[in-house]
Write a protein that holds these residues in place. Structure first.
Motif, PDB file in Angstrom:
ATOM      1  N   ARG A 192       0.831  -1.210   0.000  1.00  0.00           N
ATOM      2  CA  ARG A 192       0.000   0.000   0.000  1.00  0.00           C
ATOM      3  C   ARG A 192       0.867   1.262   0.000  1.00  0.00           C
ATOM      4  O   ARG A 192       0.566   2.234  -0.685  1.00  0.00           O
ATOM      5  N   LYS A 193       1.936   1.231   0.775  1.00  0.00           N
ATOM      6  CA  LYS A 193       2.840   2.385   0.802  1.00  0.00           C
ATOM      7  C   LYS A 193       3.490   2.587  -0.567  1.00  0.00           C
ATOM      8  O   LYS A 193       3.679   3.729  -1.014  1.00  0.00           O
ATOM      9  N   ARG A 194       3.824   1.485  -1.233  1.00  0.00           N
ATOM     10  CA  ARG A 194       4.411   1.622  -2.563  1.00  0.00           C
ATOM     11  C   ARG A 194       3.412   2.251  -3.532  1.00  0.00           C
ATOM     12  O   ARG A 194       3.784   3.060  -4.386  1.00  0.00           O
ATOM     13  N   ALA A 195       2.142   1.869  -3.402  1.00  0.00           N
ATOM     14  CA  ALA A 195       1.116   2.462  -4.260  1.00  0.00           C
ATOM     15  C   ALA A 195       1.050   3.979  -4.039  1.00  0.00           C
ATOM     16  O   ALA A 195       0.932   4.758  -4.994  1.00  0.00           O
ATOM     17  N   ALA A 196       1.121   4.399  -2.772  1.00  0.00           N
ATOM     18  CA  ALA A 196       1.090   5.828  -2.463  1.00  0.00           C
ATOM     19  C   ALA A 196       2.326   6.536  -3.024  1.00  0.00           C
ATOM     20  O   ALA A 196       2.235   7.644  -3.559  1.00  0.00           O
ATOM     21  N   GLN A 197       3.481   5.878  -2.920  1.00  0.00           N
ATOM     22  CA  GLN A 197       4.712   6.461  -3.458  1.00  0.00           C
ATOM     23  C   GLN A 197       4.636   6.605  -4.983  1.00  0.00           C
ATOM     24  O   GLN A 197       5.232   7.520  -5.565  1.00  0.00           O
ATOM     25  N   ALA A 198       3.875   5.708  -5.624  1.00  0.00           N
ATOM     26  CA  ALA A 198       3.708   5.778  -7.079  1.00  0.00           C
ATOM     27  C   ALA A 198       2.743   6.879  -7.493  1.00  0.00           C
ATOM     28  O   ALA A 198       2.656   7.219  -8.678  1.00  0.00           O
ATOM     29  N   ALA A 237      -0.709   7.038  -6.002  1.00  0.00           N
ATOM     30  CA  ALA A 237      -2.096   6.765  -5.615  1.00  0.00           C
ATOM     31  C   ALA A 237      -2.415   7.470  -4.296  1.00  0.00           C
ATOM     32  O   ALA A 237      -1.566   7.561  -3.404  1.00  0.00           O
ATOM     33  N   GLU A 238      -3.631   7.952  -4.177  1.00  0.00           N
ATOM     34  CA  GLU A 238      -4.086   8.560  -2.927  1.00  0.00           C
ATOM     35  C   GLU A 238      -4.691   7.481  -2.042  1.00  0.00           C
ATOM     36  O   GLU A 238      -5.507   6.680  -2.496  1.00  0.00           O
ATOM     37  N   ARG A 239      -4.289   7.447  -0.775  1.00  0.00           N
ATOM     38  CA  ARG A 239      -4.823   6.455   0.169  1.00  0.00           C
ATOM     39  C   ARG A 239      -5.880   7.091   1.071  1.00  0.00           C
ATOM     40  O   ARG A 239      -5.707   8.204   1.563  1.00  0.00           O
ATOM     41  N   ARG A 240      -6.964   6.355   1.269  1.00  0.00           N
ATOM     42  CA  ARG A 240      -7.957   6.746   2.260  1.00  0.00           C
ATOM     43  C   ARG A 240      -8.416   5.502   3.006  1.00  0.00           C
ATOM     44  O   ARG A 240      -8.433   4.398   2.456  1.00  0.00           O
TER      45      ARG A 240
END
Length: 397
Positions: free
Chosen positions: A102-108, A110-113
């Protein structure tokens, strides 16, 4: 200020959802990753080396490397299957592994909620609206998106509300306990070995397991029999194996799908992935690799849909996945149907596992995630042995 319209809202931040969010964000898409907080799926945590290579996963996330599997028959006969020189079975802790994804997705990008999906609202001529709650009983929050991707598990609310027949998905119910690993190595527990129990008293229609995770271990069981006590089965295992005194760190349970859905999209603006699409290998219950591989197929189809606006592009996700893995899933489904149906057949199945041809092709197929075609003579020998066991022409021990 105009309302933000996302290219995609990914519901669920497990291996499949996080992979989709990462791939789409890297492709330049505006992505929202919506995930419930604190949810850890019960999972043995096994991953092949191929997963690390294909998805850029650091080896540091491995908490153990199993070099053998032990199959235990109803008679308590034990058959060890060493991996040999072709690889290992990597073990990950899902709480750490999933959060890293999930953190990698945010680094790419993506917005996390944090939130729980409720429903999709539609107004003609406008992008669909995803409704969710940040907390149980909280106010409804709304975001608009061109595409909704459901990666929210085997009992997916996204799938149930939008994909015909998804609510009838057949599942095995899994339960496991994460315990502190015992000190040292014994016949009952080895930190470099995965133990799989094919015994009717532990599971009438699936199997039970003890998987090493370095400082911890997963002890679990699966069954589609709703009247069977999964907790009672795990308690028996811990007592029989001398693991009762080990500290219990957490307990988890969840359904695991038995077969891919016949359709993954609704033909307009929704597609599902991972457990929501049913991509868990029958017989073995392996899901992490297939969730991420299926997620990548969904991300590619979603990107094509976003580029062209053509809903037909979404169908390519399931086609691509089944083209690559459909035959393996079919064979594993047949294995589960035949070999898990009685203790007599389970006994014969474990006997087959002692065969060197079976062991070699099993591990090669696991490492490569496809049927091994290079050894037709070995396949023929296995086919003949398999028929002999099915027909009762070969001794079970």
């Amino acid at each position: 200020m105009s309302e933000t319209v996302y290219d995609a809202v990914v519901v669920g931040g497990g291996p499949s959802g996080a992979t989709i969010a990462t791939d789409l964000a890297r492709a330049g898409r505006k992505v929202l990753l919506l995930d419930r907080a604190g949810r850890i799926k019960p999972c043995g945590g096994a991953v092949p080396p191929r997963l690390l290579e294909e998805f850029g996963i650091p080896h540091s996330l491995l908490v153990a490397r199993a070099r053998a599997a032990r199959m235990i028959a109803p008679s308590d006969r034990k058959v060890d299957m060493p991996v040999g020189e072709i690889g290992y079975v990597g073990m990950v802790d899902r709480d750490v592994f999933d959060e890293w994804l999930r953190k990698r997705a945010a680094q790419a990008g993506a917005e996390r909620r944090t939130g729980t999906f409720e429903r999709i609202e539609r107004t003609e001529g406008e992008a669909p609206t995803v409704c969710y709650r940040e907390a149980r009983g909280g106010d409804i929050k709304r975001v608009r998106t061109r595409l909704v991707i459901g990666a929210d598990g085997a009992r997916s609310a996204v799938a149930a509300q939008n994909i015909a027949g998804a609510e009838r998905m057949k599942c095995v119910f899994a339960y496991h306990e994460i315990i502190e690993s015992p000190q040292g190595t014994s016949d009952a527990f080895d930190g470099a070995r995965c133990d799989v129990f094919y015994q009717g008293h532990l599971s009438p229609d699936f199997y039970a397991w003890v998987f090493p995770h370095g400082k911890t271990a997963s002890i679990g069981v699966g069954s589609a029999n709703k009247g069977f006590s999964l907790r009672g089965s795990v308690a028996r295992m811990r007592d029989d194996l001398g693991l009762k005194a080990c500290e219990t760190i957490r307990r988890e349970g969840a359904p695991i799908p038995l077969k891919p859905l016949k359709r993954w999209d609704n033909g307009t603006d929704v597609i599902v992935a991972g457990d929501a699409a049913g991509v868990v290998a029958p017989a073995s219950g392996e899901g992490i690799y297939y969730a991420m591989m299926g997620g990548r197929c969904v991300a590619q189809a979603a990107d094509a849909f976003l580029a062209t606006g053509q809903p037909a592009a979404l169908r390519q996700a399931r086609k691509a996945f089944m083209r690559e893995h459909g035959k393996v899933f079919w064979i594993l489904g047949m294995m589960q149907h035949f070999w898990y149906s009685s203790d007599k057949r389970r006994e014969r199945f474990v006997t087959m596992c002692a065969d060197r041809d079976v062991q070699q092709l099993t591990w090669e197929a696991y490492m490569n995630k496809r049927l091994v075609r290079a050894k037709p003579v070995a396949h023929l020998r296995i086919f003949m042995k398999d028929c002999a066991h099915l027909l009762g022409l070969r001794a079970a021990a």
